[in-house]
Design a protein around this motif. Structure first.
Motif, PDB file in Angstrom:
ATOM      1  N   ARG A  12      -8.236  30.064  -7.817  1.00  0.00           N
ATOM      2  CA  ARG A  12      -7.877  30.477  -6.467  1.00  0.00           C
ATOM      3  C   ARG A  12      -7.822  31.999  -6.422  1.00  0.00           C
ATOM      4  N   GLY A  13      -8.023  32.547  -5.243  1.00  0.00           N
ATOM      5  CA  GLY A  13      -7.937  33.986  -5.102  1.00  0.00           C
ATOM      6  C   GLY A  13      -8.931  34.519  -4.095  1.00  0.00           C
ATOM      7  N   SER A  14      -8.954  35.831  -3.998  1.00  0.00           N
ATOM      8  CA  SER A  14      -9.905  36.524  -3.137  1.00  0.00           C
ATOM      9  C   SER A  14     -10.736  37.430  -4.037  1.00  0.00           C
ATOM     10  N   PHE A  15     -11.996  37.088  -4.225  1.00  0.00           N
ATOM     11  CA  PHE A  15     -12.829  37.760  -5.212  1.00  0.00           C
ATOM     12  C   PHE A  15     -13.925  38.586  -4.545  1.00  0.00           C
ATOM     13  N   ALA A  16     -14.075  39.812  -5.007  1.00  0.00           N
ATOM     14  CA  ALA A  16     -15.173  40.674  -4.576  1.00  0.00           C
ATOM     15  C   ALA A  16     -16.147  40.764  -5.750  1.00  0.00           C
ATOM     16  N   SER A  91     -15.599  26.767  -2.838  1.00  0.00           N
ATOM     17  CA  SER A  91     -14.935  26.330  -1.620  1.00  0.00           C
ATOM     18  C   SER A  91     -14.038  27.458  -1.135  1.00  0.00           C
ATOM     19  N   LYS A  92     -13.517  27.335   0.097  1.00  0.00           N
ATOM     20  CA  LYS A  92     -12.615  28.366   0.621  1.00  0.00           C
ATOM     21  C   LYS A  92     -11.328  28.441  -0.198  1.00  0.00           C
ATOM     22  N   LYS A  93     -10.850  27.278  -0.628  1.00  0.00           N
ATOM     23  CA  LYS A  93      -9.582  27.237  -1.359  1.00  0.00           C
ATOM     24  C   LYS A  93      -9.769  27.590  -2.826  1.00  0.00           C
ATOM     25  N   HIS A  94     -10.865  27.138  -3.421  1.00  0.00           N
ATOM     26  CA  HIS A  94     -11.155  27.424  -4.826  1.00  0.00           C
ATOM     27  C   HIS A  94     -12.546  28.042  -4.910  1.00  0.00           C
ATOM     28  N   PRO A  95     -12.671  29.354  -4.726  1.00  0.00           N
ATOM     29  CA  PRO A  95     -13.992  29.982  -4.663  1.00  0.00           C
ATOM     30  C   PRO A  95     -14.734  30.067  -5.990  1.00  0.00           C
ATOM     31  N   VAL A  96     -14.085  29.685  -7.079  1.00  0.00           N
ATOM     32  CA  VAL A  96     -14.738  29.740  -8.394  1.00  0.00           C
ATOM     33  C   VAL A  96     -14.544  28.406  -9.110  1.00  0.00           C
ATOM     34  N   LEU A  97     -15.620  27.857  -9.646  1.00  0.00           N
ATOM     35  CA  LEU A  97     -15.550  26.635 -10.445  1.00  0.00           C
ATOM     36  C   LEU A  97     -16.218  26.905 -11.787  1.00  0.00           C
ATOM     37  N   ILE A  98     -15.478  26.678 -12.863  1.00  0.00           N
ATOM     38  CA  ILE A  98     -15.973  26.901 -14.224  1.00  0.00           C
ATOM     39  C   ILE A  98     -16.010  25.569 -14.960  1.00  0.00           C
ATOM     40  N   GLU A  99     -17.149  25.240 -15.542  1.00  0.00           N
ATOM     41  CA  GLU A  99     -17.288  24.019 -16.331  1.00  0.00           C
ATOM     42  C   GLU A  99     -17.954  24.354 -17.662  1.00  0.00           C
ATOM     43  N   ILE A 100     -17.301  23.960 -18.747  1.00  0.00           N
ATOM     44  CA  ILE A 100     -17.804  24.268 -20.097  1.00  0.00           C
ATOM     45  C   ILE A 100     -17.632  23.044 -20.979  1.00  0.00           C
ATOM     46  N   LEU A 118     -13.529  37.644 -14.090  1.00  0.00           N
ATOM     47  CA  LEU A 118     -13.345  37.352 -12.675  1.00  0.00           C
ATOM     48  C   LEU A 118     -11.981  37.797 -12.163  1.00  0.00           C
ATOM     49  N   HIS A 119     -10.966  37.747 -13.003  1.00  0.00           N
ATOM     50  CA  HIS A 119      -9.651  38.241 -12.582  1.00  0.00           C
ATOM     51  C   HIS A 119      -9.696  39.734 -12.282  1.00  0.00           C
ATOM     52  N   GLY A 120     -10.590  40.444 -12.965  1.00  0.00           N
ATOM     53  CA  GLY A 120     -10.758  41.865 -12.681  1.00  0.00           C
ATOM     54  C   GLY A 120     -11.356  42.117 -11.317  1.00  0.00           C
ATOM     55  N   ALA A 121     -11.994  41.086 -10.735  1.00  0.00           N
ATOM     56  CA  ALA A 121     -12.608  41.213  -9.410  1.00  0.00           C
ATOM     57  C   ALA A 121     -11.743  40.604  -8.316  1.00  0.00           C
ATOM     58  N   ARG A 122     -10.550  40.131  -8.685  1.00  0.00           N
ATOM     59  CA  ARG A 122      -9.687  39.476  -7.698  1.00  0.00           C
ATOM     60  C   ARG A 122      -8.813  40.502  -6.982  1.00  0.00           C
ATOM     61  N   SER A 123      -8.717  40.364  -5.671  1.00  0.00           N
ATOM     62  CA  SER A 123      -7.925  41.284  -4.861  1.00  0.00           C
ATOM     63  C   SER A 123      -6.438  41.065  -5.109  1.00  0.00           C
ATOM     64  N   PRO A 124      -5.637  42.144  -5.184  1.00  0.00           N
ATOM     65  CA  PRO A 124      -4.192  41.994  -5.390  1.00  0.00           C
ATOM     66  C   PRO A 124      -3.482  41.409  -4.168  1.00  0.00           C
ATOM     67  N   VAL A 125      -4.149  41.399  -3.018  1.00  0.00           N
ATOM     68  CA  VAL A 125      -3.518  40.881  -1.794  1.00  0.00           C
ATOM     69  C   VAL A 125      -4.094  39.515  -1.420  1.00  0.00           C
ATOM     70  N   TRP A 126      -4.591  38.760  -2.394  1.00  0.00           N
ATOM     71  CA  TRP A 126      -5.271  37.508  -2.109  1.00  0.00           C
ATOM     72  C   TRP A 126      -4.359  36.470  -1.462  1.00  0.00           C
ATOM     73  N   PRO A 191     -10.815  37.709   2.216  1.00  0.00           N
ATOM     74  CA  PRO A 191     -11.735  36.560   2.154  1.00  0.00           C
ATOM     75  C   PRO A 191     -11.738  35.918   0.768  1.00  0.00           C
ATOM     76  N   SER A 192     -11.976  34.611   0.716  1.00  0.00           N
ATOM     77  CA  SER A 192     -11.966  33.909  -0.566  1.00  0.00           C
ATOM     78  C   SER A 192     -12.986  34.497  -1.538  1.00  0.00           C
ATOM     79  N   ILE A 193     -14.167  34.832  -1.031  1.00  0.00           N
ATOM     80  CA  ILE A 193     -15.170  35.436  -1.902  1.00  0.00           C
ATOM     81  C   ILE A 193     -16.094  36.343  -1.090  1.00  0.00           C
ATOM     82  N   ILE A 194     -16.402  37.480  -1.684  1.00  0.00           N
ATOM     83  CA  ILE A 194     -17.338  38.437  -1.096  1.00  0.00           C
ATOM     84  C   ILE A 194     -18.372  38.769  -2.162  1.00  0.00           C
ATOM     85  N   PHE A 195     -19.627  38.659  -1.807  1.00  0.00           N
ATOM     86  CA  PHE A 195     -20.693  39.087  -2.709  1.00  0.00           C
ATOM     87  C   PHE A 195     -21.018  40.526  -2.331  1.00  0.00           C
ATOM     88  N   ASP A 196     -20.411  41.443  -3.083  1.00  0.00           N
ATOM     89  CA  ASP A 196     -20.419  42.858  -2.714  1.00  0.00           C
ATOM     90  C   ASP A 196     -21.666  43.579  -3.233  1.00  0.00           C
TER      91      ASP A 196
END
Length: 234
Positions: A12-16, A91-100, A118-126, A191-196
């Motif tokens: 979860r989060g807001s990722f740029a 998804s809007k609620k979970h913008p990242v899905l990791i499967e390994i 990815l945490h380095g790309a997460r907004s502090p105000v998510w 926003p949940s995710i931004i492709f910057d």
């Protein structure tokens, strides 16, 4: 026989997501898997491009002209003893899905590298984005109820200031206003995710400029109102 270890984790989060972030995630997967990574980009117009060459994706003209809906980086196929994938825009609620899938040390090490990146790309105000709160439907319902009560309060205030005879009503009014505004505009602030990169970077600059103008105007209005309280009428 080695035990197969499977990880399926959403974030979860807001990722740029910048091109550098994408390249780093690609590199982590490629180095761990020891083979090329397939990159699939889906645009909002339902067009899709796919290749193992990330550079060619980032330089493709489609990136500059069409908004991205999701990006998938994958290595290995279903049934392989070792495979991994990262979907951005899940998804809007979970913008990242990791499967390994693989042995324990491989899976955990790759997961840590990807999550840290990815945490380095997460907004502090998510958390301003109510989509990221537990029980998204509940929070959206609260926002709409608050907006309804707020509207009723405004009408009552216009028709007579008896509603605000007690100071407690101001706190209730402020809480309802904040709740309603957060539910309506929170996902635009974070926003949940931004492709910057590409057209996404242009749209993000416009969004940030608009938000800064709106917040600046509101802040200026509050400041002017506060300063006016010190002016003694002649």
């Amino acid at each position: 026989m080695a035990i197969k270890f499977e990880i399926s984790r959403s974030l979860r989060g807001s990722f740029a997501i910048t091109s550098a972030t994408l390249e780093n995630v690609y590199r982590h997967i490629a180095e761990a898997m020891g083979q090329p990574v397939s990159v699939t980009v889906r645009f909002i117009n339902a067009r899709t491009i796919s290749t193992e060459n990330l550079s060619s994706i980032l330089s493709d003209s489609s990136i500059s002209n069409h908004k991205i809906e999701s990006i998938r980086l994958a290595c290995g196929t279903f049934g392989d003893p070792t495979r991994s994938s990262v979907i951005l825009g899940y998804s809007k609620k979970h913008p990242v899905l990791i499967e390994i899938t693989g042995d324990r040390s491989f899976a955990i090490s790759l997961e840590d590298n990807i999550v840290n990146e990815l945490h380095g790309a997460r907004s502090p105000v998510w958390l301003l984005n109510t989509h990221q709160w537990p029980g998204i439907e509940f929070n959206e319902g609260i926002s709409m109820i608050s907006l309804g009560i707020l509207s009723t309060g405004i009408i009552a205030y216009v028709r007579g200031d008896w509603v605000f005879a007690s100071g407690a009503y101001y706190y209730i009014f402020g809480f309802l206003m904040a709740s309603a505004l957060l539910g309506i505009f929170g996902h635009r602030l974070a926003p949940s995710i931004i492709f910057d990169f590409g057209i996404g970077a242009t749209l993000n600059r416009r969004r940030r400029f608009t938000i800064s103008i709106v917040l600046g105007t509101i802040g200026l209005g509050v400041l002017v109102n506060w300063l006016s309280s010190f002016v003694v009428p002649a």
